[in-house]
Design an enzyme around this catalytic site. Structure first.
Site, short mmCIF file in Angstrom:
data_model
loop_
_atom_site.label_atom_id
_atom_site.label_comp_id
_atom_site.label_asym_id
_atom_site.label_seq_id
_atom_site.Cartn_x
_atom_site.Cartn_y
_atom_site.Cartn_z
N LYS A 195 -2.79 -1.53 21.01
CA LYS A 195 -2.38 -0.91 19.74
C LYS A 195 -1.70 0.45 19.90
O LYS A 195 -0.78 0.78 19.17
CB LYS A 195 -3.58 -0.78 18.80
CG LYS A 195 -4.05 -2.13 18.23
CD LYS A 195 -5.22 -1.92 17.28
CE LYS A 195 -5.48 -3.16 16.44
NZ LYS A 195 -6.45 -2.89 15.37
N ASP A 218 -4.55 -1.58 9.07
CA ASP A 218 -6.02 -1.64 9.06
C ASP A 218 -6.62 -0.81 7.92
O ASP A 218 -7.58 -1.26 7.26
CB ASP A 218 -6.59 -1.16 10.40
CG ASP A 218 -6.39 -2.18 11.51
OD1 ASP A 218 -6.33 -3.39 11.20
OD2 ASP A 218 -6.30 -1.77 12.68
#
Ligand code: ATR
Length: 279
Positions: A65, A102
């Site tokens: 990520k 997220d």
């Protein structure tokens, strides 16, 4: 045909294909969504050749990520603040763009499942200081004026997160978490504790007001020991699966051109995959 994928190492456990393939079928879209197991040392090369691999974009999971953010030409405010990206797409010129969905997923789910969570909220407590905590702090800071208490086993990690997010986040000692619950209207577990084959989270909810919302980012099992204990004493609870479902929405829309809905049927489809694993 538009194709997207989830890139991880390992990636076998990812439930993203389940979600995106459900939507592709549901909306009758001629598209595909694959799993790509890519080693960390190969990630930059893979993403640099995303179009050659036949993809219009990708989800990115552990451990890629942070690298995904570094490699993108542009990144949205969430990805920059969180320091990590989970969604990538190519524009018409082949340039790579990154987003982090997220925080969006967490907040959208919380708003949907516990709409009153922010009413009269004294303080919120976030447990954990890993990547998930970064996203949730970012989301909470934007959504509420309440103070956010951050507790992590390793104090220095919490401190560096608080430094990143400024004065709204107050680090408290891990050992004081139980007593500090007395002022909290929201409790968020972002640690991996409570997950299948992990120890349960060690916390005493005794001081937590009964109307406080308790939420977990762990979704396997759906009802973690924390959520079971909270529900038994009457606290509203929100499980971690909704965050996973909602974070997938912006990527799907970007790649396939339809904003998909998170429905009970999608949820049931993913829940069916959460079979208890042998100990
Ligand atoms: P992620 O990036 O997915 O959030 P992570 O970086 O591994 O995952 O973070 C896991 C979190 O769970 C951390 O906050 C970790 O605490 P430390 O920073 O002290 O490692 C927390 N955690 C894991 N095992 C724990 C345990 N037995 N007791 C308390 N906290 C634990």
């Amino acid at each position: 045909m538009a194709r997207a994928c989830v890139i991880g190492w390992p990636v076998a456990h990812s439930r993203s294909p389940l979600i995106h393939r459900y939507w592709l079928q549901h909306y009758g879209i001629d598209g595909a969504y694959e799993k790509e197991a890519v080693r960390p040392e190969d990630f930059a090369g893979f993403v640099g050749a995303l179009a050659d691999h036949g993809y219009v974009g990708a989800n990115v999971t552990l451990p890629h990520k942070e690298a995904a953010l570094r490699l993108a030409r542009t990144a949205d405010a969430a990805a920059i603040a969180i320091g990590a990206a989970n969604t990538l797409w190519l524009d018409g010129d082949g340039a790579l763009h990154a987003s982090n969905t997220d925080a969006y997923g967490f907040m959208t789910n919380l708003d949907a499942e516990a709409p009153a969570w922010n009413e009269g909220l004294g303080a919120a407590m976030v447990l954990g200081a890993g990547g998930a905590a970064r996203a949730i702090l970012y989301g909470l800071i934007k959504a509420t004026d309440a103070k956010i208490l951050l507790a992590n086993r390793t104090w220095a990690r919490a401190k560096s997160l608080a430094h990143r997010f400024g004065a709204r986040v107050e680090v408290i000692d891990w050992e004081t978490r139980n007593a500090a619950l007395a002022t909290c209207g929201l409790l968020v577990n972002t640690t991996s504790l409570g997950m299948t084959r992990q120890a349960p989270l060690d916390i005493d909810l005794g001081a937590l007001p009964r109307e406080a919302v308790v939420t977990d980012i762990v979704y396997n099992p759906l009802l973690t020991p924390l959520l079971v204990t909270a529900a038994k004493r009457g606290n509203p609870t929100v499980d971690g699966l909704g965050m996973l479902l909602h974070q997938a929405v912006p990527g799907f829309e970007r790649w396939f051109g339809v904003r998909p809905e998170v429905t009970p049927a999608l949820r049931a489809h993913v829940v069916a995959s959460l079979k208890p694993e042998p100990a």
